[in-house]
Design a protein around this motif. Sequence first.
Motif, PDB file in Angstrom:
ATOM      1  N   VAL A   1      -4.806 -16.447   4.524  1.00 41.62           N
ATOM      2  CA  VAL A   1      -3.738 -17.065   4.053  1.00 41.62           C
ATOM      3  C   VAL A   1      -3.446 -16.188   6.075  1.00 41.62           C
ATOM      4  O   VAL A   1      -2.975 -16.546   7.184  1.00 41.62           O
ATOM      5  CB  VAL A   1      -2.669 -17.080   3.564  1.00 41.62           C
ATOM      6  CG1 VAL A   1      -1.241 -17.932   4.221  1.00 41.62           C
ATOM      7  CG2 VAL A   1      -3.496 -17.977   2.490  1.00 41.62           C
ATOM      8  N   LEU A   2      -3.050 -14.671   5.679  1.00 41.02           N
ATOM      9  CA  LEU A   2      -3.021 -14.258   6.801  1.00 41.02           C
ATOM     10  C   LEU A   2      -3.377 -12.739   6.918  1.00 41.02           C
ATOM     11  O   LEU A   2      -3.566 -12.417   5.494  1.00 41.02           O
ATOM     12  CB  LEU A   2      -0.627 -14.220   6.361  1.00 41.02           C
ATOM     13  CG  LEU A   2      -0.178 -15.313   6.723  1.00 41.02           C
ATOM     14  CD1 LEU A   2       1.397 -14.372   6.259  1.00 41.02           C
ATOM     15  CD2 LEU A   2      -0.221 -15.092   8.367  1.00 41.02           C
ATOM     16  N   SER A   3      -4.072 -12.290   7.458  1.00 40.51           N
ATOM     17  CA  SER A   3      -4.425 -10.777   7.709  1.00 40.51           C
ATOM     18  C   SER A   3      -3.043 -10.266   8.603  1.00 40.51           C
ATOM     19  O   SER A   3      -2.481  -9.930   9.091  1.00 40.51           O
ATOM     20  CB  SER A   3      -5.172 -10.850   9.234  1.00 40.51           C
ATOM     21  OG  SER A   3      -6.576 -11.834   8.063  1.00 40.51           O
TER      22      SER A   3
ATOM     23  N   SER B   1      -2.244  -8.271  -0.784  1.00 44.19           N
ATOM     24  CA  SER B   1      -2.730  -7.143  -0.227  1.00 44.19           C
ATOM     25  C   SER B   1      -2.291  -6.123   1.330  1.00 44.19           C
ATOM     26  O   SER B   1      -2.068  -6.658   2.319  1.00 44.19           O
ATOM     27  CB  SER B   1      -4.319  -7.050  -0.017  1.00 44.19           C
ATOM     28  OG  SER B   1      -5.420  -7.683  -1.020  1.00 44.19           O
ATOM     29  N   LYS B   2      -2.155  -4.858   0.723  1.00 42.96           N
ATOM     30  CA  LYS B   2      -1.708  -4.034   1.618  1.00 42.96           C
ATOM     31  C   LYS B   2      -2.613  -2.994   2.205  1.00 42.96           C
ATOM     32  O   LYS B   2      -2.993  -2.146   0.711  1.00 42.96           O
ATOM     33  CB  LYS B   2       0.087  -3.613   1.815  1.00 42.96           C
ATOM     34  CG  LYS B   2       0.896  -2.373   2.510  1.00 42.96           C
ATOM     35  CD  LYS B   2       0.559  -3.122   3.692  1.00 42.96           C
ATOM     36  CE  LYS B   2       1.617  -2.324   4.524  1.00 42.96           C
ATOM     37  NZ  LYS B   2       1.849  -2.616   6.022  1.00 42.96           N
TER      38      LYS B   2
ATOM     39  N   ARG C   1       0.420 -10.712  -7.369  1.00 47.48           N
ATOM     40  CA  ARG C   1      -0.043 -12.069  -6.746  1.00 47.48           C
ATOM     41  C   ARG C   1       1.726 -13.267  -7.070  1.00 47.48           C
ATOM     42  O   ARG C   1       1.941 -12.938  -7.364  1.00 47.48           O
ATOM     43  CB  ARG C   1      -1.172 -12.280  -7.612  1.00 47.48           C
ATOM     44  CG  ARG C   1      -2.649 -12.180  -7.984  1.00 47.48           C
ATOM     45  CD  ARG C   1      -3.519 -12.566  -8.616  1.00 47.48           C
ATOM     46  NE  ARG C   1      -4.647 -11.780  -8.491  1.00 47.48           N
ATOM     47  CZ  ARG C   1      -5.790 -11.978  -8.285  1.00 47.48           C
ATOM     48  NH1 ARG C   1      -5.895 -13.426  -8.774  1.00 47.48           N
ATOM     49  NH2 ARG C   1      -6.552 -12.074  -7.817  1.00 47.48           N
ATOM     50  N   VAL C   2       1.261 -14.295  -6.066  1.00 43.81           N
ATOM     51  CA  VAL C   2       2.078 -15.218  -6.311  1.00 43.81           C
ATOM     52  C   VAL C   2       2.211 -16.469  -6.027  1.00 43.81           C
ATOM     53  O   VAL C   2       0.898 -16.689  -5.560  1.00 43.81           O
ATOM     54  CB  VAL C   2       2.707 -15.288  -4.320  1.00 43.81           C
ATOM     55  CG1 VAL C   2       4.452 -15.850  -4.470  1.00 43.81           C
ATOM     56  CG2 VAL C   2       3.515 -13.905  -4.849  1.00 43.81           C
TER      57      VAL C   2
ATOM     58  N   THR D   1      -1.706  -8.927   3.809  1.00 41.36           N
ATOM     59  CA  THR D   1      -3.424  -9.882   4.036  1.00 41.36           C
ATOM     60  C   THR D   1      -2.899 -10.787   3.044  1.00 41.36           C
ATOM     61  O   THR D   1      -2.385 -10.771   1.904  1.00 41.36           O
ATOM     62  CB  THR D   1      -4.146  -9.523   3.972  1.00 41.36           C
ATOM     63  OG1 THR D   1      -4.716  -7.906   4.986  1.00 41.36           O
ATOM     64  CG2 THR D   1      -5.274 -10.420   3.835  1.00 41.36           C
ATOM     65  N   LEU D   2      -2.805 -11.836   2.833  1.00 39.12           N
ATOM     66  CA  LEU D   2      -2.630 -13.235   1.879  1.00 39.12           C
ATOM     67  C   LEU D   2      -4.137 -13.478   1.486  1.00 39.12           C
ATOM     68  O   LEU D   2      -4.682 -14.442   2.892  1.00 39.12           O
ATOM     69  CB  LEU D   2      -1.333 -13.841   1.989  1.00 39.12           C
ATOM     70  CG  LEU D   2      -0.777 -13.821   1.556  1.00 39.12           C
ATOM     71  CD1 LEU D   2       0.426 -12.105   2.724  1.00 39.12           C
ATOM     72  CD2 LEU D   2       1.004 -14.681   2.243  1.00 39.12           C
ATOM     73  N   THR D   3      -4.396 -13.536   1.039  1.00 32.61           N
ATOM     74  CA  THR D   3      -5.720 -14.543   0.310  1.00 32.61           C
ATOM     75  C   THR D   3      -5.512 -15.984  -0.821  1.00 32.61           C
ATOM     76  O   THR D   3      -4.451 -15.154  -2.018  1.00 32.61           O
ATOM     77  CB  THR D   3      -6.980 -13.554  -0.235  1.00 32.61           C
ATOM     78  OG1 THR D   3      -7.093 -12.643   1.219  1.00 32.61           O
ATOM     79  CG2 THR D   3      -7.879 -14.375  -0.012  1.00 32.61           C
TER      80      THR D   3
END
Length: 161
Positions: free
Chosen positions: A22-24, A43-44, A51-52, A73-75
């Motif tokens: 989603v975002l890096s 993740s950082k 986790r959301v 980072t959002l996956t």
Amino acid sequence: MGDVLRHCTGLPAVTFAAGDTVLSEGMAGRGLFILIEGTVAVSKSGVEVARVSEPGAVFGEMSALLDLPVSATLTAVVPTTAYLSSDAIEFFSQAPAVAVHTARLVASRLHHATRHLAEVQARSKGRTGPLSVVDRILEAMIDPPPRGARLLDDPRDDPRF
């Protein structure tokens, strides 16, 4: 949080398959995301920190508000759908309830981070080495840079450290 979604109905919805990014971390901001359904891993520096999955959760707000690169980072863990505002500031002016919701989320995160740092500081009193930096971090949080000062991409560039 879910009631914030009713303020987002005019925004486009974007969908991510499980495993999609989603975002890096480090990329230029892509806008403000408001989770409709699904789960994202945060993740950082390559380490998963959360986790959301709560509808109404907001992502990309720090990057959007501070005009900085994305900080994590959002996956998508499962198929995930979110509203996307490409102009967060304009959206907040049109949807103040979402702005207040986002401010509360950010304040809550800051509260928990500060409390955790204070606990680490108490445990590290009198120690030298890596834990001694906690005192300097807390001082910097309490005494932020002057208004109008440029925010640093790398905290090591902060002369207070």
